[in-house]
Motif scaffolding. Structure first.
Motif, PDB file in Angstrom:
ATOM      1  N   THR A   7       0.829  -1.201   0.000  1.00 28.08           N
ATOM      2  CA  THR A   7       0.000   0.000   0.000  1.00 28.08           C
ATOM      3  C   THR A   7       0.865   1.253   0.000  1.00 28.08           C
ATOM      4  O   THR A   7       1.974   1.257   0.528  1.00 28.08           O
ATOM      5  CB  THR A   7      -0.927   0.048   1.233  1.00 28.08           C
ATOM      6  OG1 THR A   7      -0.117   0.046   2.417  1.00 28.08           O
ATOM      7  CG2 THR A   7      -1.867  -1.143   1.270  1.00 28.08           C
ATOM      8  N   LEU A   8       0.341   2.277  -0.622  1.00 32.18           N
ATOM      9  CA  LEU A   8       0.906   3.618  -0.488  1.00 32.18           C
ATOM     10  C   LEU A   8      -0.007   4.314   0.498  1.00 32.18           C
ATOM     11  O   LEU A   8      -1.234   4.241   0.377  1.00 32.18           O
ATOM     12  CB  LEU A   8       0.867   4.352  -1.828  1.00 32.18           C
ATOM     13  CG  LEU A   8       1.645   3.716  -2.967  1.00 32.18           C
ATOM     14  CD1 LEU A   8       1.390   4.481  -4.250  1.00 32.18           C
ATOM     15  CD2 LEU A   8       3.130   3.678  -2.647  1.00 32.18           C
ATOM     16  N   GLY A 115      -0.272  -0.511  -9.981  1.00 30.78           N
ATOM     17  CA  GLY A 115       1.116  -0.011 -10.005  1.00 30.78           C
ATOM     18  C   GLY A 115       1.693   0.613 -11.273  1.00 30.78           C
ATOM     19  O   GLY A 115       1.571   0.076 -12.352  1.00 30.78           O
ATOM     20  N   GLY A 116       2.372   1.730 -11.127  1.00 29.21           N
ATOM     21  CA  GLY A 116       3.060   2.373 -12.250  1.00 29.21           C
ATOM     22  C   GLY A 116       4.575   2.259 -12.089  1.00 29.21           C
ATOM     23  O   GLY A 116       5.056   1.403 -11.363  1.00 29.21           O
ATOM     24  N   TYR A 121       5.810   7.970  -4.655  1.00 23.27           N
ATOM     25  CA  TYR A 121       5.674   9.124  -3.770  1.00 23.27           C
ATOM     26  C   TYR A 121       6.192  10.408  -4.423  1.00 23.27           C
ATOM     27  O   TYR A 121       6.007  11.497  -3.909  1.00 23.27           O
ATOM     28  CB  TYR A 121       6.383   8.873  -2.434  1.00 23.27           C
ATOM     29  CG  TYR A 121       5.632   7.882  -1.549  1.00 23.27           C
ATOM     30  CD1 TYR A 121       4.498   8.275  -0.833  1.00 23.27           C
ATOM     31  CD2 TYR A 121       6.067   6.561  -1.432  1.00 23.27           C
ATOM     32  CE1 TYR A 121       3.814   7.374  -0.028  1.00 23.27           C
ATOM     33  CE2 TYR A 121       5.385   5.657  -0.630  1.00 23.27           C
ATOM     34  CZ  TYR A 121       4.261   6.062   0.075  1.00 23.27           C
ATOM     35  OH  TYR A 121       3.585   5.176   0.866  1.00 23.27           O
ATOM     36  N   GLU A 122       6.882  10.272  -5.569  1.00 24.27           N
ATOM     37  CA  GLU A 122       7.369  11.453  -6.312  1.00 24.27           C
ATOM     38  C   GLU A 122       6.433  11.790  -7.473  1.00 24.27           C
ATOM     39  O   GLU A 122       6.619  12.797  -8.146  1.00 24.27           O
ATOM     40  CB  GLU A 122       8.788  11.205  -6.852  1.00 24.27           C
ATOM     41  CG  GLU A 122       9.844  11.023  -5.775  1.00 24.27           C
ATOM     42  CD  GLU A 122       9.953  12.241  -4.865  1.00 24.27           C
ATOM     43  OE1 GLU A 122       9.788  13.373  -5.365  1.00 24.27           O
ATOM     44  OE2 GLU A 122      10.165  12.040  -3.649  1.00 24.27           O
ATOM     45  N   ASN A 123       5.485  10.899  -7.740  1.00 19.52           N
ATOM     46  CA  ASN A 123       4.577  11.093  -8.876  1.00 19.52           C
ATOM     47  C   ASN A 123       3.446  12.076  -8.492  1.00 19.52           C
ATOM     48  O   ASN A 123       2.700  11.810  -7.555  1.00 19.52           O
ATOM     49  CB  ASN A 123       4.030   9.704  -9.244  1.00 19.52           C
ATOM     50  CG  ASN A 123       3.003   9.741 -10.352  1.00 19.52           C
ATOM     51  OD1 ASN A 123       2.227  10.692 -10.466  1.00 19.52           O
ATOM     52  ND2 ASN A 123       2.990   8.708 -11.159  1.00 19.52           N
ATOM     53  N   SER A 128      -1.342  13.682  -5.452  1.00 16.82           N
ATOM     54  CA  SER A 128      -2.617  14.390  -5.320  1.00 16.82           C
ATOM     55  C   SER A 128      -3.706  13.459  -4.784  1.00 16.82           C
ATOM     56  O   SER A 128      -4.720  13.912  -4.255  1.00 16.82           O
ATOM     57  CB  SER A 128      -3.035  14.991  -6.663  1.00 16.82           C
ATOM     58  OG  SER A 128      -3.484  13.964  -7.524  1.00 16.82           O
ATOM     59  N   ARG A 129      -3.496  12.161  -4.925  1.00 17.77           N
ATOM     60  CA  ARG A 129      -4.496  11.228  -4.387  1.00 17.77           C
ATOM     61  C   ARG A 129      -4.197  10.840  -2.944  1.00 17.77           C
ATOM     62  O   ARG A 129      -5.115  10.558  -2.170  1.00 17.77           O
ATOM     63  CB  ARG A 129      -4.583   9.990  -5.275  1.00 17.77           C
ATOM     64  CG  ARG A 129      -5.073  10.373  -6.688  1.00 17.77           C
ATOM     65  CD  ARG A 129      -5.432   9.190  -7.500  1.00 17.77           C
ATOM     66  NE  ARG A 129      -6.443   8.371  -6.851  1.00 17.77           N
ATOM     67  CZ  ARG A 129      -6.767   7.151  -7.248  1.00 17.77           C
ATOM     68  NH1 ARG A 129      -6.159   6.620  -8.296  1.00 17.77           N
ATOM     69  NH2 ARG A 129      -7.689   6.466  -6.618  1.00 17.77           N
TER      70      ARG A 129
END
Ligand code: 76R
Length: 247
Positions: A7-8, A115-116, A121-123, A128-129
């Motif tokens: 998870t993020l 996943g990208g 965390y830099e995207n 924004s989410r």
């Protein structure tokens, strides 16, 4: 053992539900009520500074039905700040005339099923989410949910690949509501009674029903979804607070 989804995790989240004790509120003089309203507006203004500085966000909605009268949703970088805000409210005059009617503690969560590339965390899109500014949509919908762990229907026993493909289908349905419903998924394993909180925002309240209903037919929800109580409400903008509390 099975592979856990990564998870993020973003801002911590508190959904705080209150019921107004109208008969006690009525016993105050109108000056005392004014003072309580002003103190509350002052708190909202103070909490709003964090939002302007990108250190959190909050939203206030009146709740329709008897489960509560209003809900304050707060997002902050730490659990301590959530606690401070909750206490600040508890010590206010208005709080003396409210009855706690539920709360939900969680953290904004994105899972890696989709996943990208690169450090998420830099995207900027991911950021924004994870650290969202809560929209001032006309309506909110909140409910907690679990993924089932029963007999042959155990989400947590499914291989990663299968969960990924099920989540893809879930996401495809969700995407059809882009621009109509904004969803914030918050994870609450270890924090509260359910595994996730689902918070939806929309200007057209009927879109909540349409989205949730459509998802019921999708396997992730049909087979694995278990749901708590639903709350639905209307934006309590600054100018509506006066009429809301007027008696
Ligand atoms: O993050 C993404 O946009 C990728 C796809 C996606 C994931 C990983 C996604 C999309 N969701 C994800 C995860 Mn969701 N979501 C819910 C509910 O009522 C119900 O049946 C379920 C409640 C709604 C309404 C909803 C809406 N989602 C999750 C998870 C975590 C699962 C896990 O980790 O096991 C839960 C619990 C959950 C539940 N989801 C979307 C939406 C919408 C509208 C989208 C599309 C978002 C978009 O593309 O803009």
């Amino acid at each position: 053992t099975n592979e856990a989804a990564q998870t993020l995790d973003g801002w911590y989240s508190l959904h705080d539900f209150r019921t107004v004790d109208w008969s006690a509120w009525r016993t105050l003089s109108s000056d005392e009520r004014q003072a309580a309203v002003h103190e509350f507006l002052g708190l909202l203004e103070k909490w709003g500074i964090a939002e302007q500085e990108d250190r959190g966000s909050q939203a206030l909605y009146s709740i329709v039905g008897q489960k509560a009268d209003f809900m304050l949703m707060i997002l902050r970088p730490t659990m301590e700040e959530l606690n401070e805000i909750e206490m600040e409210f508890n010590k206010s005059l208005l709080a003396e005339y409210t009855i706690p009617s539920g709360s939900y503690v969680s953290v904004v969560e994105l899972s890696n099923y989709m996943g990208g590339d690169g450090d998420p965390y830099e995207n900027p899109h991911v950021r924004s989410r994870l650290y969202p500014k809560l929209p001032e949509s006309k309506h909110v919908c909140f409910y907690p949910m679990d993924k089932r762990r029963q007999g042959n229907d155990n989400w947590y026993m499914l291989p990663m690949e299968e969960r990924r493909s099920l989540m893809r289908s879930h996401g495809m349905i969700g995407r059809q509501y882009a621009g109509k419903v904004k969803q914030i998924i918050t994870g609450s394993v270890g924090f509260d009674d359910y595994e996730w909180g689902v918070t939806l925002f929309a200007d057209d309240v009927l879109q909540f029903k349409k989205l949730v209903y459509e998802m019921r037919f999708d396997e992730v929800s049909a087979r694995y979804g278990e749901f708590g109580s639903f709350f639905v409400g209307n934006l309590l903008s600054r100018d509506r607070i006066h009429s809301f509390l007027y008696i």
